[in-house]
Design a protein around this motif. Structure first.
Motif, short mmCIF file in Angstrom:
data_model
loop_
_atom_site.label_atom_id
_atom_site.label_comp_id
_atom_site.label_asym_id
_atom_site.label_seq_id
_atom_site.Cartn_x
_atom_site.Cartn_y
_atom_site.Cartn_z
N ALA A 100 34.42 42.71 46.04
CA ALA A 100 35.23 43.16 45.55
C ALA A 100 36.38 43.09 45.36
CB ALA A 100 34.93 44.69 45.07
N GLU A 101 36.75 43.55 46.96
CA GLU A 101 38.25 43.27 46.64
C GLU A 101 39.11 41.80 46.51
OE1 GLU A 101 36.45 42.18 50.77
OE2 GLU A 101 36.04 43.78 49.40
N HIS A 102 38.38 41.08 47.17
CA HIS A 102 38.79 39.43 46.05
C HIS A 102 39.28 39.61 44.60
CE1 HIS A 102 38.95 39.37 49.77
NE2 HIS A 102 38.12 38.01 50.40
N VAL A 103 38.29 39.85 44.26
CA VAL A 103 38.22 40.49 42.78
C VAL A 103 39.32 41.22 41.77
CG1 VAL A 103 36.43 41.10 40.70
CG2 VAL A 103 35.46 39.71 42.45
N ALA A 104 39.24 42.46 43.31
CA ALA A 104 40.72 43.02 42.20
C ALA A 104 42.12 41.78 42.22
CB ALA A 104 40.79 44.42 42.86
N ALA A 105 41.78 41.60 43.59
CA ALA A 105 43.37 40.66 43.28
C ALA A 105 43.39 39.69 42.53
CB ALA A 105 43.55 40.15 45.17
N ALA A 106 42.82 39.10 42.01
CA ALA A 106 42.54 37.82 41.21
C ALA A 106 42.79 37.93 39.85
CB ALA A 106 41.04 37.16 41.58
N VAL A 107 41.80 39.39 39.70
CA VAL A 107 42.43 39.77 38.22
C VAL A 107 43.71 40.36 38.22
CG1 VAL A 107 41.64 41.65 36.56
CG2 VAL A 107 40.43 40.59 37.58
N GLU A 108 44.21 40.48 38.90
CA GLU A 108 45.12 41.71 38.92
C GLU A 108 47.10 40.10 38.67
OE1 GLU A 108 49.25 43.99 41.35
OE2 GLU A 108 46.56 44.38 41.87
N ARG A 109 46.54 39.29 40.16
CA ARG A 109 47.32 37.83 39.97
C ARG A 109 47.50 37.23 38.52
NH1 ARG A 109 46.12 32.87 43.96
NH2 ARG A 109 48.50 31.63 43.11
N LEU A 110 45.45 36.98 37.36
CA LEU A 110 45.87 36.05 36.59
C LEU A 110 46.65 37.62 35.01
CD1 LEU A 110 41.89 35.28 36.98
CD2 LEU A 110 43.89 34.26 36.30
N ILE A 111 46.64 38.48 35.41
CA ILE A 111 47.13 39.29 34.46
C ILE A 111 48.52 39.22 34.73
CG2 ILE A 111 48.09 41.61 33.98
CD1 ILE A 111 44.90 42.68 34.44
N ARG B 237 37.80 36.11 27.96
CA ARG B 237 37.24 37.38 28.44
C ARG B 237 38.23 38.83 28.81
NH1 ARG B 237 32.24 36.52 31.00
NH2 ARG B 237 31.74 33.83 30.76
N ALA B 238 38.19 39.45 28.79
CA ALA B 238 38.65 40.50 28.50
C ALA B 238 39.13 40.94 30.63
CB ALA B 238 38.04 42.29 28.27
N ALA B 239 39.70 41.54 31.06
CA ALA B 239 40.30 41.91 32.12
C ALA B 239 39.17 42.69 33.03
CB ALA B 239 41.50 42.81 32.45
N ARG B 240 38.25 43.75 32.46
CA ARG B 240 37.30 43.89 32.77
C ARG B 240 35.87 43.60 32.63
NH1 ARG B 240 35.21 46.91 36.94
NH2 ARG B 240 33.64 48.45 37.02
N ASP B 241 35.87 43.20 31.46
CA ASP B 241 34.27 42.22 31.88
C ASP B 241 34.55 40.82 32.97
OD1 ASP B 241 31.86 41.39 30.51
OD2 ASP B 241 33.17 39.49 29.02
N LEU B 242 35.62 40.49 33.14
CA LEU B 242 35.72 39.52 33.75
C LEU B 242 35.64 40.11 35.04
CD1 LEU B 242 36.13 36.48 34.46
CD2 LEU B 242 39.40 37.59 34.50
N GLU B 243 35.48 41.37 35.66
CA GLU B 243 36.11 41.64 36.91
C GLU B 243 34.41 42.34 37.15
OE1 GLU B 243 37.36 45.37 39.37
OE2 GLU B 243 38.55 44.99 37.51
N ARG B 244 33.56 42.60 36.46
CA ARG B 244 32.11 43.38 36.56
C ARG B 244 31.14 41.25 36.84
NH1 ARG B 244 32.15 47.31 32.00
NH2 ARG B 244 32.38 45.46 30.85
N MET B 245 31.95 40.29 35.84
CA MET B 245 31.57 39.62 36.05
C MET B 245 30.84 38.66 37.34
SD MET B 245 29.33 38.57 33.31
CE MET B 245 29.25 36.73 33.95
N LEU B 246 32.26 39.41 37.73
CA LEU B 246 32.67 37.74 39.15
C LEU B 246 32.04 38.68 41.06
CD1 LEU B 246 36.45 37.21 38.72
CD2 LEU B 246 35.02 35.60 39.52
N VAL B 247 31.67 40.06 40.66
CA VAL B 247 31.18 41.18 41.16
C VAL B 247 30.00 40.71 41.38
CG1 VAL B 247 30.56 43.18 42.28
CG2 VAL B 247 32.69 43.11 41.39
N ARG B 248 29.38 40.43 40.07
CA ARG B 248 27.96 40.30 39.77
C ARG B 248 27.84 39.34 40.61
NH1 ARG B 248 26.73 40.47 33.89
NH2 ARG B 248 27.40 42.81 34.72
N LYS B 249 28.13 37.77 40.20
CA LYS B 249 28.04 37.09 40.98
C LYS B 249 27.93 36.90 42.37
CE LYS B 249 28.88 34.29 36.84
NZ LYS B 249 27.86 33.77 36.90
N GLY B 250 28.82 37.91 43.37
CA GLY B 250 28.93 37.49 44.68
C GLY B 250 29.83 38.07 44.71
N GLU B 251 31.27 37.61 44.36
CA GLU B 251 32.32 37.83 44.32
C GLU B 251 32.69 39.29 45.79
OE1 GLU B 251 33.87 34.95 45.44
OE2 GLU B 251 33.17 34.23 43.98
#
Length: 243
Positions: free
Chosen positions: A114-125, A98-112
């Motif tokens: 936003a602050e944890h999503v941003a941190a997780a995506v940054e860590r994965l990058i 997945r692309a980073a932004r796409d993953l971020e949107r999917m996680l938020v859509r699943k109820g995660e």
């Protein structure tokens, strides 16, 4: 299951007096999680309160016998929630790139959160598990060879997934040059493949469906007209003339 426990806590410390009732809750065990490899369950007075990583345990100072104060409990809750989001992101990436932004949107859509999503995506990058440039190159190669998408359609699809325009353009240039993709030959091959599925239709219907098919794949009108002009008049299945 690996488990570290405090016998004195498990047995109540051998003290049945009033003092034991007033004693603060304490961490009684840290057990390897059976459901989540590499994660550890934190037990307070025998009850599981959270699942943490080893890094989280060390960072928070979680140890056997430590008083489970309100301050520590709040930090454990936040750490556990952030880890849940990170592990969910890992699972989604394991299922497919997945692309980073796409993953971020999917996680938020699943109820995660936003602050944890941003941190997780940054860590994965940072870890190299998320790389939009690599993802774009893989996506382009797969869609050219599989679905026969045009440059314009590829740009649109990647943009929709949140990939930056400059990353898309660089990936397209690299793939088309390295793989020596001839875009005129590509549309001809895509059209020829589609024509084989239209053998039972009349010429007018064949042309109409072929035009719509190529347009949906993002080819512009001039490129489509060149393909249509290459079809013999009245032909309904002359795929070989395009190859």
């Amino acid at each position: 299951m690996t488990e570290f426990s405090s016998p004195s806590l498990a047995l109540g410390g051998g003290n049945d007096g009033p003092e034991s009732l007033a004693s603060p809750a304490r961490i009684s065990a840290i057990s390897a999680s059976a459901r989540h490899p590499g994660r550890f369950e934190i037990l307070v007075d025998g009850s599981t309160v959270a699942t943490l990583s080893l890094d989280g345990i060390e960072r928070l100072g979680v140890r056997l016998g430590v008083a489970y104060t309100e301050s520590l409990a709040n930090r454990v809750v936040v750490e556990s929630a952030a880890l849940h989001t990170f592990d969910r992101a890992l699972a989604m990436l394991a299922a497919r790139p997945r692309a980073a932004r796409d993953l971020e949107r999917m996680l938020v859509r699943k109820g995660e959160p936003a602050e944890h999503v941003a941190a997780a995506v940054e860590r994965l990058i940072t870890l190299g598990a998320l790389d939009d440039a690599q993802y774009a190159r893989q996506f382009i190669r797969a869609k050219i060879s599989g679905a026969g998408l045009s440059r314009r359609r590829l740009q649109s699809e990647l943009w929709r997934k949140g990939v930056a325009r400059d990353v898309i353009d660089a990936a397209l240039t690299e793939v088309l040059e390295v793989d020596e993709v001839d875009e005129d030959a590509q549309i001809a091959q895509v059209a020829a493949k589609k024509l084989r599925t239209l053998r039972s239709t009349d010429p007018a219907t064949t042309r109409r469906r072929l035009y719509a098919f190529l347009a949906r794949r993002g080819y512009d009108g001039s490129a489509i007209r060149r393909v249509m002009d290459a079809l013999p008049a009245g032909a309904d299945s002359e795929a070989d003339t395009l190859e």
